[in-house]
Write a protein that holds these residues in place. Structure first.
Motif, PDB file in Angstrom:
ATOM      1  N   ALA A 134      15.932   4.103 -31.930  1.00  0.00           N
ATOM      2  CA  ALA A 134      14.917   3.789 -32.680  1.00  0.00           C
ATOM      3  C   ALA A 134      14.992   4.525 -33.777  1.00  0.00           C
ATOM      4  N   LEU A 135      14.598   6.270 -34.057  1.00  0.00           N
ATOM      5  CA  LEU A 135      14.812   7.501 -34.638  1.00  0.00           C
ATOM      6  C   LEU A 135      15.885   6.587 -36.084  1.00  0.00           C
ATOM      7  N   ALA A 136      17.039   6.490 -35.524  1.00  0.00           N
ATOM      8  CA  ALA A 136      18.034   5.591 -36.227  1.00  0.00           C
ATOM      9  C   ALA A 136      17.864   4.956 -36.742  1.00  0.00           C
ATOM     10  N   GLN A 137      17.767   3.828 -35.774  1.00  0.00           N
ATOM     11  CA  GLN A 137      16.565   2.955 -36.303  1.00  0.00           C
ATOM     12  C   GLN A 137      16.434   2.520 -38.129  1.00  0.00           C
ATOM     13  N   THR A 138      15.872   4.169 -37.855  1.00  0.00           N
ATOM     14  CA  THR A 138      14.866   3.616 -39.585  1.00  0.00           C
ATOM     15  C   THR A 138      15.657   4.509 -40.386  1.00  0.00           C
ATOM     16  N   GLY A 139      16.729   4.704 -39.873  1.00  0.00           N
ATOM     17  CA  GLY A 139      17.746   5.472 -40.776  1.00  0.00           C
ATOM     18  C   GLY A 139      17.975   7.158 -41.557  1.00  0.00           C
ATOM     19  N   LEU A 140      17.482   7.894 -40.032  1.00  0.00           N
ATOM     20  CA  LEU A 140      17.486   8.853 -39.806  1.00  0.00           C
ATOM     21  C   LEU A 140      18.921   9.899 -39.513  1.00  0.00           C
ATOM     22  N   THR A 141      19.058  10.760 -40.387  1.00  0.00           N
ATOM     23  CA  THR A 141      20.324  10.858 -39.907  1.00  0.00           C
ATOM     24  C   THR A 141      19.749  12.444 -40.022  1.00  0.00           C
ATOM     25  N   ALA A 142      19.111  13.096 -40.770  1.00  0.00           N
ATOM     26  CA  ALA A 142      18.340  14.791 -40.871  1.00  0.00           C
ATOM     27  C   ALA A 142      17.353  15.281 -40.022  1.00  0.00           C
ATOM     28  N   GLY A 143      17.444  16.340 -39.362  1.00  0.00           N
ATOM     29  CA  GLY A 143      16.311  16.259 -38.633  1.00  0.00           C
ATOM     30  C   GLY A 143      17.192  16.788 -37.276  1.00  0.00           C
ATOM     31  N   ARG A 144      16.567  17.449 -36.127  1.00  0.00           N
ATOM     32  CA  ARG A 144      17.145  17.689 -35.070  1.00  0.00           C
ATOM     33  C   ARG A 144      15.923  16.975 -34.341  1.00  0.00           C
ATOM     34  N   THR A 145      15.982  16.640 -32.796  1.00  0.00           N
ATOM     35  CA  THR A 145      14.911  16.020 -31.789  1.00  0.00           C
ATOM     36  C   THR A 145      16.109  16.421 -30.688  1.00  0.00           C
ATOM     37  N   TYR A 146      14.285  16.720 -30.355  1.00  0.00           N
ATOM     38  CA  TYR A 146      14.048  17.202 -28.839  1.00  0.00           C
ATOM     39  C   TYR A 146      13.213  16.881 -27.750  1.00  0.00           C
ATOM     40  N   SER A 147      13.488  16.978 -26.584  1.00  0.00           N
ATOM     41  CA  SER A 147      12.495  16.574 -25.652  1.00  0.00           C
ATOM     42  C   SER A 147      12.556  17.536 -24.420  1.00  0.00           C
ATOM     43  N   ILE A 148      10.922  17.494 -24.224  1.00  0.00           N
ATOM     44  CA  ILE A 148       9.997  18.977 -23.996  1.00  0.00           C
ATOM     45  C   ILE A 148       8.892  18.725 -22.687  1.00  0.00           C
ATOM     46  N   TYR A 149       8.437  18.943 -22.540  1.00  0.00           N
ATOM     47  CA  TYR A 149       7.113  18.596 -21.139  1.00  0.00           C
ATOM     48  C   TYR A 149       6.315  20.087 -21.232  1.00  0.00           C
ATOM     49  N   ASP A 150       5.350  19.894 -20.705  1.00  0.00           N
ATOM     50  CA  ASP A 150       4.535  21.191 -20.962  1.00  0.00           C
ATOM     51  C   ASP A 150       4.260  21.115 -18.783  1.00  0.00           C
ATOM     52  N   PRO A 151       4.887  22.837 -18.493  1.00  0.00           N
ATOM     53  CA  PRO A 151       4.809  22.463 -17.428  1.00  0.00           C
ATOM     54  C   PRO A 151       3.826  22.337 -16.716  1.00  0.00           C
ATOM     55  N   GLN A 152       2.479  22.975 -17.153  1.00  0.00           N
ATOM     56  CA  GLN A 152       1.716  22.807 -17.121  1.00  0.00           C
ATOM     57  C   GLN A 152       0.375  21.599 -16.883  1.00  0.00           C
ATOM     58  N   ALA A 153       1.429  20.563 -17.616  1.00  0.00           N
ATOM     59  CA  ALA A 153       0.048  19.243 -18.227  1.00  0.00           C
ATOM     60  C   ALA A 153       0.691  18.741 -16.739  1.00  0.00           C
ATOM     61  N   ALA A 154       1.866  19.044 -17.107  1.00  0.00           N
ATOM     62  CA  ALA A 154       3.493  17.368 -16.391  1.00  0.00           C
ATOM     63  C   ALA A 154       3.308  16.995 -15.025  1.00  0.00           C
ATOM     64  N   VAL A 155       2.904  15.703 -14.560  1.00  0.00           N
ATOM     65  CA  VAL A 155       3.211  15.499 -12.807  1.00  0.00           C
ATOM     66  C   VAL A 155       4.326  16.070 -12.347  1.00  0.00           C
ATOM     67  N   PRO A 156       4.030  16.643 -11.297  1.00  0.00           N
ATOM     68  CA  PRO A 156       5.412  17.092 -10.256  1.00  0.00           C
ATOM     69  C   PRO A 156       6.536  16.245 -10.266  1.00  0.00           C
ATOM     70  N   ILE A 157       7.525  16.673 -10.441  1.00  0.00           N
ATOM     71  CA  ILE A 157       8.959  16.161  -9.709  1.00  0.00           C
ATOM     72  C   ILE A 157       9.457  16.379  -9.021  1.00  0.00           C
ATOM     73  N   GLU A 158       9.058  15.710  -7.333  1.00  0.00           N
ATOM     74  CA  GLU A 158       9.582  15.223  -6.065  1.00  0.00           C
ATOM     75  C   GLU A 158      10.866  15.729  -6.305  1.00  0.00           C
TER      76      GLU A 158
END
Ligand SMILES: Nc1nc2c(ncn2[C@@H]2O[C@H](COP(=O)(O)OP(=O)(O)O)[C@@H](O)[C@H]2O)c(=O)[nH]1
Ligand SMILES: [Mg+2]
Length: 486
Positions: A248-272
């Protein structure tokens, strides 16, 4: 003088903040003071200006993005303080500027407090709001608040948390503030919500924040963060959510800038699933660390940039202002002398003509009748005296006129921002008591030159001290993602 006092106060306050946050930079203020003195001596710097107050000393890191994407949670975790209220409702609809305080507790101040704080140029935001929403510029407080917090993470930087992004619901003033903040920022974290990857809010963020930034020279300063990815753990193919978002980002034409994926362990739902949990937390931790690193790096870069600015300003005085004033002096002198020489020649020619006409060269004493009286005392004294006065007056008004003319011509060639400064220097150099024959610009005495020399030596020392205090492991500085100056 009131202006001077105010300036002095702002500089002292600047030093006070720096003393707490970055002692090396505190010394840099001293060198800026020397530079101010030299430049003001040359007439270049105006009384209410200071080189020190031209640069923002604190790098600005802003956190923007979709509504409820965990921006405030991220900020709280980063600082180690429950500074911002979080929640799924629109809890905080103001921009919050967060900066360091040496005091124990968190304080909340109205947006107008930014006005007097030399750390931050956001007060101009009032003007920006006024442009799009007349009458609202006065109400900066309704849009912006300031929080001071003792977290050491804040030393030497300023963070901005923003209300959720939702272009439809947003008033133009909020969009305007967002744009201004993006312009001012050294680093922009753009948050997306992995819980609602297809939301309208996300589309708005894409179009406004991503698309509008594509053409920027400083597009490197944007980090795109897909947050709350813990919620995708339950999906059959969790990686697909991240990939779809990147598409979706690329579709807007984005090439520069980095992508990350994160979550906040305290706010997160537990992963079984344990294996899945490990994989998720590993990726999130890596990316979070990378984001934090960029946030630190921005601060280091800023410190070097300020010292660089100091050197640049010294060079600018020496290599641009000084020659310009020299050129001014030269053309001014040439033009005044040329005009006066011409007038003298004309007068001589007139006398010659008169003498020829009167027959002086044929041996007769020219007779001018009653006028001959004028060449006898006491009339001659009077005539001579008034002649000196008139000639003097002509001379000085000519000097002034020519100076103004030459100054205007030269000033037309400089940037708008500096025009008044150059005009100030030219005018100081052409005051009536200044000799027409001096070559050295005013303020370029030995004291002025040694001042600049000292600033240059200081620059070398500061760089050394910054190197020591940040002690880069080799290679870290050569990161290709160093943002360009905006
Ligand atoms: N599952 C999950 N929830 C999160 C995460 N980060 C924040 N939240 C929750 O998302 C909601 C919105 O967070 P908030 O920080 O207020 O979002 P903001 O509007 O972007 O500032 C809060 O209820 C948070 O507890 C995350 O990483 N995972
Ligand atoms: Mg928030």
């Amino acid at each position: 003088m009131g202006e001077k006092d105010q300036l002095g106060q702002r500089l002292s306050r600047l030093e006070e903040h720096l003393r707490q946050e970055n002692p090396v930079l505190q010394k840099v203020v001293q060198s800026f003071r020397i530079l101010d003195r030299v430049s003001r001596g040359m007439g270049f710097l105006l009384p209410d200006q200071s080189y020190a107050l031209r640069t923002p000393w604190w790098p600005l890191i802003s956190i923007l993005g979709t509504y409820s994407s965990g921006k405030s949670t991220f900020l709280n975790t980063y600082l180690g303080y429950g500074l911002q209220t979080t929640g799924n409702q629109a809890v905080d609809d103001k921009f919050t500027v967060v900066c360091y305080t040496g005091q124990e507790e968190v304080r909340v101040l109205p947006g107008l407090a930014l006005d007097s704080d030399p750390r931050f140029p956001l007060y101009r935001i009032g003007g920006a709001i006024e442009e799009v929403a007349p009458g609202e510029g006065q109400q900066v407080d309704a849009y912006v608040q300031l929080k001071t917090c003792p977290s050491p993470k804040l030393k030497g930087k300023i963070l901005i948390d923003s209300p959720g992004f939702d272009a439809d619901a947003q008033r133009t003033s909020t969009l305007r503030i967002t744009d201004r903040i993006v312009d001012l920022s050294d680093l922009v974290l753009v948050f997306f919500d992995a819980r609602h990857p297809e939301s309208g809010s996300m589309r708005d963020t894409l179009t406004h924040l991503v698309q509008n930034t594509l053409q920027r020279r400083d597009s490197n300063k944007f980090l795109y963060i897909l947050n709350q990815i813990d919620v995708t753990a339950g999906e059959d193919n969790p990686e697909e959510v991240f990939a779809a978002w990147q598409r979706a980002l690329a579709q807007t034409g984005l090439t520069a800038g980095r992508t990350y994926s994160i979550y906040d362990p305290q706010a997160a739902v537990p992963i079984e699933d344990e294996a899945l949990q490990k994989r998720f937390s590993k990726k999130s931790e890596e990316d979070t660390r990378a984001i934090y690193q960029r946030m630190e790096q921005v601060q280091v870069e800023r410190a070097y940039r300020i010292v660089g600015m100091l050197e640049e300003s010294a060079n600018h005085l020496e290599q641009e202002v000084f020659p310009a004033v020299r050129q001014f002096l030269r053309s001014w002198r040439r033009r005044v002398l040329f005009t006066e020489g011409l007038v003298i020649l004309l007068v001589l020619a007139l006398f010659l003509g008169l003498s020829i006409w009167g027959g002086y060269w044929e041996g007769s004493r020219p007779q001018f009748g009653i006028f001959s009286q004028l060449f006898q005392p006491p009339w001659s004294y009077l005539i001579f005296g008034s002649l000196v006065l008139v000639l003097g007056w002509l001379h000085f008004s000519l000097r002034r006129r020519v100076a103004r003319r030459v100054a205007e011509r030269l000033a037309a060639g400089v940037s708008d921002r500096e025009r008044q400064n150059y005009l100030g220097a030219f005018s100081k150099n052409s005051k009536w008591w200044r000799s027409l024959f001096r070559n050295t610009p005013v303020g370029w005495s030995r004291r002025g030159r040694t001042g600049l020399k000292r600033v240059r030596q200081d620059v070398k020392r500061y760089i050394q001290e910054l190197n020591d205090s940040y002690a880069h492991p080799s290679g870290q500085k050569a990161d290709s993602s160093i943002p360009e100056e905006g």
